[in-house]
Scaffold this active site. Structure first.
Site, mmCIF file in Angstrom:
data_model
loop_
_atom_site.group_PDB
_atom_site.id
_atom_site.type_symbol
_atom_site.label_atom_id
_atom_site.label_comp_id
_atom_site.label_asym_id
_atom_site.label_seq_id
_atom_site.Cartn_x
_atom_site.Cartn_y
_atom_site.Cartn_z
ATOM 1 N N ARG A 185 0.822 -1.216 0.000
ATOM 2 C CA ARG A 185 0.000 0.000 0.000
ATOM 3 C C ARG A 185 0.858 1.269 0.000
ATOM 4 N NH1 ARG A 185 -2.927 -1.588 5.326
ATOM 5 N NH2 ARG A 185 -0.702 -1.910 5.647
ATOM 6 N N ASP A 207 8.345 -23.870 3.159
ATOM 7 C CA ASP A 207 9.067 -24.079 4.404
ATOM 8 C C ASP A 207 10.523 -23.892 4.004
ATOM 9 O OD1 ASP A 207 10.621 -25.034 6.474
ATOM 10 O OD2 ASP A 207 9.077 -26.416 7.131
ATOM 11 N N HIS A 208 11.120 -22.762 4.368
ATOM 12 C CA HIS A 208 12.419 -22.439 3.768
ATOM 13 C C HIS A 208 13.497 -23.467 4.128
ATOM 14 C CE1 HIS A 208 13.215 -20.353 7.610
ATOM 15 N NE2 HIS A 208 14.453 -20.742 7.371
ATOM 16 N N GLU A 247 18.314 -21.841 18.226
ATOM 17 C CA GLU A 247 18.575 -20.477 17.784
ATOM 18 C C GLU A 247 19.293 -19.718 18.889
ATOM 19 O OE1 GLU A 247 15.354 -18.688 14.999
ATOM 20 O OE2 GLU A 247 14.336 -19.456 16.771
ATOM 21 N N ASP A 276 5.970 -22.131 15.737
ATOM 22 C CA ASP A 276 6.977 -21.413 14.947
ATOM 23 C C ASP A 276 8.024 -22.355 14.348
ATOM 24 O OD1 ASP A 276 7.858 -18.836 14.060
ATOM 25 O OD2 ASP A 276 9.586 -19.034 15.412
ATOM 26 N N HIS A 280 9.538 -26.769 10.415
ATOM 27 C CA HIS A 280 10.924 -27.185 10.176
ATOM 28 C C HIS A 280 11.262 -28.548 10.804
ATOM 29 C CE1 HIS A 280 11.013 -23.170 8.868
ATOM 30 N NE2 HIS A 280 11.388 -22.592 9.983
ATOM 31 N N LYS A 307 14.815 -20.700 21.526
ATOM 32 C CA LYS A 307 15.424 -19.393 21.238
ATOM 33 C C LYS A 307 16.359 -19.007 22.382
ATOM 34 C CE LYS A 307 12.162 -16.992 18.304
ATOM 35 N NZ LYS A 307 13.135 -16.815 17.224
HETATM 36 N N1 NAP Z 1 10.730 -11.474 7.823
HETATM 37 C C1 NAP Z 1 11.159 -12.714 7.799
HETATM 38 O O1 NAP Z 1 12.354 -13.007 7.917
HETATM 39 C C2 NAP Z 1 10.188 -13.853 7.613
HETATM 40 C C3 NAP Z 1 10.666 -15.152 7.751
HETATM 41 C C4 NAP Z 1 9.786 -16.225 7.547
HETATM 42 C C5 NAP Z 1 8.472 -15.955 7.212
HETATM 43 N N2 NAP Z 1 8.026 -14.667 7.097
HETATM 44 C C6 NAP Z 1 6.635 -14.439 6.727
HETATM 45 O O2 NAP Z 1 6.573 -13.578 5.596
HETATM 46 C C7 NAP Z 1 5.453 -12.738 5.680
HETATM 47 C C8 NAP Z 1 5.903 -11.296 5.601
HETATM 48 O O3 NAP Z 1 6.726 -11.013 6.708
HETATM 49 P P1 NAP Z 1 7.520 -9.639 6.886
HETATM 50 O O4 NAP Z 1 8.421 -9.831 8.038
HETATM 51 O O5 NAP Z 1 8.098 -9.173 5.598
HETATM 52 O O6 NAP Z 1 6.316 -8.655 7.320
HETATM 53 P P2 NAP Z 1 6.292 -7.070 7.277
HETATM 54 O O7 NAP Z 1 7.667 -6.502 7.347
HETATM 55 O O8 NAP Z 1 5.287 -6.639 8.293
HETATM 56 O O9 NAP Z 1 5.721 -6.747 5.836
HETATM 57 C C9 NAP Z 1 4.374 -6.918 5.486
HETATM 58 C C10 NAP Z 1 4.134 -6.298 4.131
HETATM 59 O O10 NAP Z 1 2.758 -6.438 3.795
HETATM 60 C C11 NAP Z 1 2.337 -5.233 3.201
HETATM 61 N N3 NAP Z 1 0.876 -5.126 3.300
HETATM 62 C C12 NAP Z 1 0.144 -5.073 4.433
HETATM 63 N N4 NAP Z 1 -1.166 -4.967 4.113
HETATM 64 C C13 NAP Z 1 -1.239 -4.986 2.766
HETATM 65 C C14 NAP Z 1 -2.301 -4.904 1.838
HETATM 66 N N5 NAP Z 1 -3.578 -4.813 2.249
HETATM 67 N N6 NAP Z 1 -2.021 -4.941 0.510
HETATM 68 C C15 NAP Z 1 -0.734 -5.036 0.079
HETATM 69 N N7 NAP Z 1 0.318 -5.112 0.927
HETATM 70 C C16 NAP Z 1 0.070 -5.085 2.241
HETATM 71 C C17 NAP Z 1 3.080 -4.170 3.974
HETATM 72 O O11 NAP Z 1 3.228 -2.979 3.258
HETATM 73 P P3 NAP Z 1 2.252 -1.709 3.339
HETATM 74 O O12 NAP Z 1 2.026 -1.411 4.783
HETATM 75 O O13 NAP Z 1 3.037 -0.690 2.599
HETATM 76 O O14 NAP Z 1 1.010 -2.110 2.622
HETATM 77 C C18 NAP Z 1 4.455 -4.832 4.053
HETATM 78 O O15 NAP Z 1 5.145 -4.610 2.835
HETATM 79 C C19 NAP Z 1 4.743 -13.101 6.985
HETATM 80 O O16 NAP Z 1 3.753 -14.050 6.718
HETATM 81 C C20 NAP Z 1 5.838 -13.744 7.807
HETATM 82 O O17 NAP Z 1 5.325 -14.671 8.735
HETATM 83 C C21 NAP Z 1 8.867 -13.624 7.293
#
Ligand code: NAP
Length: 486
Positions: A45, A178-179, A217, A236, A241, A331
């Site tokens: 967004r 599942d990475h 971890e 988690d 995993h 953790k």
């Molecule tokens: N970060 C990691 O290392 C990691 C590892 C494993 C799994 N994951 C999984 O990956 C997913 C993302 O994680 P993240 O850490 O990147 O989360 P994050 O930093 O909170 O990012 C979420 C993203 O979603 C966007 N978003 C929210 N509402 C939206 C909408 N209605 N339309 C379009 N975009 C929208 C947000 O941008 P705007 O606010 O600009 O819309 C933001 O870009 C989650 O399911 C998480 O469990 C993450």
């Protein structure tokens, strides 16, 4: 000629995109593995121009793919990178994206891979709006969807999510990540077992005493307190995993390395693990929480969420009946370590004494997933130049870092992104696999979260975890093992 290929990342302004997805895509481009002419479009967004999004991603790649950073390579890659601001949960919000795709694909449609890197509660809504906006109709090429973890928070929610997504897409279009499966060392479990004759004849209850799987971890919450406190270590780490590692260690050999034969065998392993009733699950589980957890940002001061767990599972089939699988993860522990240890039985009869100063240790095999990527085999050897026969354990070690000096282990997202583009779902989870894994974990989660559950045992930051985890194995006459280097 193939139609244009577009990777659409929903959640492009978020952490995962900056830390993992775009750096992995950049590395793939550096290795000339990205399909020629493929485009990547970020969607979220927040307002960004293409140029501003490229600048943000350039900073992320400089940080997270620093070794590969080269300005001219980046320039070439960045020309494929675009941004469209849209609320992906609203079909009308996706009008911008539709228009953008139409223009770039030249009107004849194309191949589209949607990657949902957004909060899990948005998965279902985004898939419905993509469908309502007509973006999932397979015009001019295939449509595929990659979904991040977590996939549900229990069996019921995972089922609902599967049903909701499958009302819009066929199973073979859905790639649940599942990475861990993208790691070379995890795939090497299959190579070790099924491309060698040495181990497989011994790979059963006749020769194996028990198996231990550890994913430790060193990090704590890294700012994700509010999310983590709702999840806890069982959701988690274990449901995904640890159970994935278990299936690869325990599965029968598939006839082919292809998505369905492989996943059929993994599901059979999960099917052979009888879900326990809640009371029994409580007895087969140890929970811990690191000291100071309840003072972390986003964590309530009364939280009973476990940050550490150890549990025992049994696999009721011919190969594994009677062989316990002990799983542990936590953790804020002493170090970062993922390892599978296979403890073999002792020889049925020892013809010589161990000898003064010697030690008898039954054979062990360790599959070192990270950070010491490799394999260790512990076996008995004769200590030289002693009076009589004195034995001690010695190690045979294989390290990726030595054996493949010029081929560093890549980030697992590289492999997974490429496989999804190529349509190979072998390293992704099928709906029945996810649901089965939740069915196994749900009783442990309920036991952990029931009103009558005691608080998890506190353990010191930087320790091996709670003392209760040692007592848990001690009761079975065993101890936690680690052969891989920390
Ligand atoms: N970060 C990691 O290392 C990691 C590892 C494993 C799994 N994951 C999984 O990956 C997913 C993302 O994680 P993240 O850490 O990147 O989360 P994050 O930093 O909170 O990012 C979420 C993203 O979603 C966007 N978003 C929210 N509402 C939206 C909408 N209605 N339309 C379009 N975009 C929208 C947000 O941008 P705007 O606010 O600009 O819309 C933001 O870009 C989650 O399911 C998480 O469990 C993450």
């Amino acid at each position: 000629m193939d139609s244009p290929l577009t990777l659409i990342i929903c959640g492009a302004s978020g952490d995962l995109t900056a830390r993992k997805l775009v750096p992995s895509l950049y590395r793939l481009a550096c290795k000339n593995r990205l399909p020629a002419e493929g485009r990547i479009v970020g969607v979220a967004r927040s307002a960004f121009s293409d140029a501003a999004f490229r600048d943000k991603m350039a900073a992320a790649v400089r940080e997270h793919a620093a070794r590969e950073w080269l300005p001219e390579r980046w320039e070439a890659f960045a020309r494929r990178l675009f941004y469209v601001a849209a609320d992906a949960t609203k079909p009308e919000g996706l009008a911008n994206l539709s228009a953008w795709l139409k223009e770039k694909e030249g009107g004849a449609g194309g191949r589209r891979l949607f990657y949902l890197a957004v909060a899990p509660d948005l998965y279902g809504g985004i898939v419905s709006s993509l469908a309502a906006a007509g973006l999932l109709r397979e015009e001019g090429g295939w449509r595929r969807l990659v979904i991040e973890k977590p996939f549900g928070r229990d069996l019921a929610s995972a089922r609902t999510l599967n049903e909701s997504i499958r009302s819009q897409l066929r199973e073979e279009q859905i790639y649940r990540i599942d990475h861990y499966l993208g790691k070379d060392t995890v795939q090497n479990i299959l190579v070790l077992r099924f491309a060698n004759i040495l181990f497989e004849p011994l790979w059963n209850s006749q020769y194996i005493d028990h198996v231990q799987i550890t994913v430790a971890e060193k990090v704590a919450l890294e700012g994700r307190g509010a999310y983590y406190d709702q999840a806890g270590v069982l959701r988690d780490m274990f449901q995904n995993h640890l159970l994935q590692l278990l299936t690869l260690v325990a599965m029968e050999p598939p006839a082919r390395f292809a998505a369905d034969p492989l996943r059929n065998e993994k599901v059979k392993v999960l099917d052979a693990i009888e879900p326990l009733d809640d009371a029994e699950a409580g007895r087969q589980l140890v929970r811990g929480q690191y000291a100071g957890y309840r003072g972390e940002k986003g964590v309530p001061p009364t939280s009973k969420t476990p940050t550490y767990a150890a549990l025992r599972l049994g696999i009721n089939n011919w190969r594994w009946r009677g062989v316990p699988f002990y799983l542990r993860s936590g953790k804020a522990l002493k170090g970062r370590l993922s390892e599978v240890v296979v403890q073999f039985h002792c020889p049925p009869h020892l013809m010589f004494p161990v000898g003064d100063g010697g030690t008898m240790q039954c054979n062990r095999l360790a599959l070192c997933i990270q950070p010491d990527e490799g394999i260790h085999v512990s076996f008995q050897s004769k200590v030289p130049d002693q009076e009589g026969m004195v034995m001690r354990p010695s190690d045979l070690e294989f390290h990726y870092g030595h054996a493949y000096k010029n081929l560093p282990i890549p980030e697992s997202y590289e492999r997974l992104l490429l496989d999804a583009m190529h349509g190979d779902a072998s390293l992704f989870m099928r709906s029945d696999e996810i649901e089965r894994a939740w069915a196994i974990m749900d009783p442990f989660i309920r036991a952990s979260e029931s009103a009558s559950a005691t608080a998890p045992e506190e353990y010191a930051v930087g320790s091996d975890g709670p003392a209760g985890a040692n007592a848990f194995l001690d009761r079975d006459g065993r101890a936690w093992l680690s052969l891989c280097h920390h």
